[in-house]
Motif scaffolding. Sequence first.
Motif, PDB file in Angstrom:
ATOM      1  N   UNK A 135      37.167  47.294  36.308  1.00 45.72           N
ATOM      2  CA  UNK A 135      37.782  46.837  35.268  1.00 45.72           C
ATOM      3  C   UNK A 135      39.319  46.641  35.886  1.00 45.72           C
ATOM      4  N   UNK A 136      39.969  45.912  35.402  1.00 40.98           N
ATOM      5  CA  UNK A 136      41.549  45.788  35.670  1.00 40.98           C
ATOM      6  C   UNK A 136      42.060  45.965  34.523  1.00 40.98           C
ATOM      7  N   UNK A 137      43.102  46.471  34.288  1.00 37.10           N
ATOM      8  CA  UNK A 137      43.765  46.790  33.100  1.00 37.10           C
ATOM      9  C   UNK A 137      45.166  45.814  32.766  1.00 37.10           C
ATOM     10  N   UNK A 138      44.545  44.380  32.650  1.00 39.33           N
ATOM     11  CA  UNK A 138      45.074  43.052  32.425  1.00 39.33           C
ATOM     12  C   UNK A 138      44.311  42.592  31.512  1.00 39.33           C
ATOM     13  N   UNK A 139      45.122  41.675  30.634  1.00 38.65           N
ATOM     14  CA  UNK A 139      44.253  40.679  29.741  1.00 38.65           C
ATOM     15  C   UNK A 139      43.733  39.575  30.925  1.00 38.65           C
ATOM     16  N   UNK A 140      42.634  39.052  30.264  1.00 39.50           N
ATOM     17  CA  UNK A 140      41.864  38.036  31.243  1.00 39.50           C
ATOM     18  C   UNK A 140      42.802  37.114  32.028  1.00 39.50           C
ATOM     19  N   UNK A 179      47.664  37.643  47.691  1.00 38.95           N
ATOM     20  CA  UNK A 179      48.789  37.942  48.529  1.00 38.95           C
ATOM     21  C   UNK A 179      49.728  38.939  47.939  1.00 38.95           C
ATOM     22  N   UNK A 180      49.796  39.089  46.357  1.00 39.25           N
ATOM     23  CA  UNK A 180      50.770  39.538  45.564  1.00 39.25           C
ATOM     24  C   UNK A 180      50.270  41.075  45.571  1.00 39.25           C
ATOM     25  N   UNK A 181      49.037  41.387  45.597  1.00 40.95           N
ATOM     26  CA  UNK A 181      48.362  42.786  45.347  1.00 40.95           C
ATOM     27  C   UNK A 181      47.554  43.558  46.641  1.00 40.95           C
ATOM     28  N   UNK A 182      47.351  42.471  47.739  1.00 43.13           N
ATOM     29  CA  UNK A 182      46.596  43.066  48.706  1.00 43.13           C
ATOM     30  C   UNK A 182      47.473  43.081  49.985  1.00 43.13           C
ATOM     31  N   UNK A 183      47.967  44.610  50.326  1.00 47.09           N
ATOM     32  CA  UNK A 183      48.668  44.480  51.502  1.00 47.09           C
ATOM     33  C   UNK A 183      48.104  44.093  52.866  1.00 47.09           C
ATOM     34  N   UNK A 231      40.266  48.312  42.491  1.00 48.11           N
ATOM     35  CA  UNK A 231      40.942  48.445  41.207  1.00 48.11           C
ATOM     36  C   UNK A 231      42.362  49.136  41.424  1.00 48.11           C
ATOM     37  N   UNK A 232      42.234  50.116  42.430  1.00 46.30           N
ATOM     38  CA  UNK A 232      43.576  50.954  42.626  1.00 46.30           C
ATOM     39  C   UNK A 232      44.513  50.065  43.011  1.00 46.30           C
ATOM     40  N   UNK A 233      44.218  49.192  44.012  1.00 47.67           N
ATOM     41  CA  UNK A 233      45.366  48.319  44.502  1.00 47.67           C
ATOM     42  C   UNK A 233      45.690  47.448  43.614  1.00 47.67           C
ATOM     43  N   UNK A 234      45.034  46.880  42.944  1.00 40.37           N
ATOM     44  CA  UNK A 234      45.492  45.741  41.652  1.00 40.37           C
ATOM     45  C   UNK A 234      46.345  46.611  40.948  1.00 40.37           C
ATOM     46  N   UNK A 235      45.444  47.870  40.245  1.00 40.00           N
ATOM     47  CA  UNK A 235      46.445  48.603  39.294  1.00 40.00           C
ATOM     48  C   UNK A 235      47.795  48.793  39.651  1.00 40.00           C
ATOM     49  N   UNK A 236      48.058  49.551  40.953  1.00 40.84           N
ATOM     50  CA  UNK A 236      49.228  49.825  41.510  1.00 40.84           C
ATOM     51  C   UNK A 236      50.195  48.527  41.546  1.00 40.84           C
ATOM     52  N   UNK A 237      49.624  47.381  42.075  1.00 39.04           N
ATOM     53  CA  UNK A 237      50.388  46.126  41.901  1.00 39.04           C
ATOM     54  C   UNK A 237      51.084  45.898  40.818  1.00 39.04           C
ATOM     55  N   UNK A 269      55.733  51.687  33.255  1.00 40.48           N
ATOM     56  CA  UNK A 269      54.231  51.038  33.002  1.00 40.48           C
ATOM     57  C   UNK A 269      53.499  52.429  33.514  1.00 40.48           C
ATOM     58  N   UNK A 270      54.120  53.087  34.395  1.00 38.00           N
ATOM     59  CA  UNK A 270      53.109  54.340  34.974  1.00 38.00           C
ATOM     60  C   UNK A 270      52.655  55.343  34.159  1.00 38.00           C
TER      61      UNK A 270
END
Length: 156
Positions: free
Chosen positions: A15-20, A33-37, A140-146, A155-156
């Motif tokens: 799950x991603x903690x964002x609206x669809x 590119x915005x979330x994957x180093x 999930x962790x990479x997207x959530x951190x971004x 937000x943290x």
Amino acid sequence: MAEPVVHTRVPFEFFVELPFAEAAPLFGAWAEKAWEPGWEPRFLFPDPPADVEGSVFTVSHGDSEKAVWVNTVFDLVAGHVQYVYFLSAIVTRIDLRLTSAGAERTGVAVVYERTALDPSANAAVTELANGDRGKAPAWRETIDASVRMRKGPAAG
């Protein structure tokens, strides 16, 4: 009789903690590119780069290899994104299905399918599939951190 080639299929979900509407575009190669180093696709089509069905890009693997990627499905309304890429003697298909899981959460179902083009790539396909099995927490962790970084410290 020739040795058969290996084909693997590894599904996983998270799950991603964002609206669809906010989560779905993140799975485009350009938006990733915005979330994957370290993710640096080089778009051949379209120019300028954009996340669209039919886009073609390369991704470097190591010093000398490049994978050729094709976005075969990019339907954000339906929540379906799919890629096929070719690297050496391996073809990989990545199929993503996104679903709303409430106002602020999106479910992501991913299937990695890999096929050796030659029996000499069988061991590599198996090794890659073993790595695919553990990808859900990292994605999930990479997207959530971004997301947390974009929204700021509150937000943290």
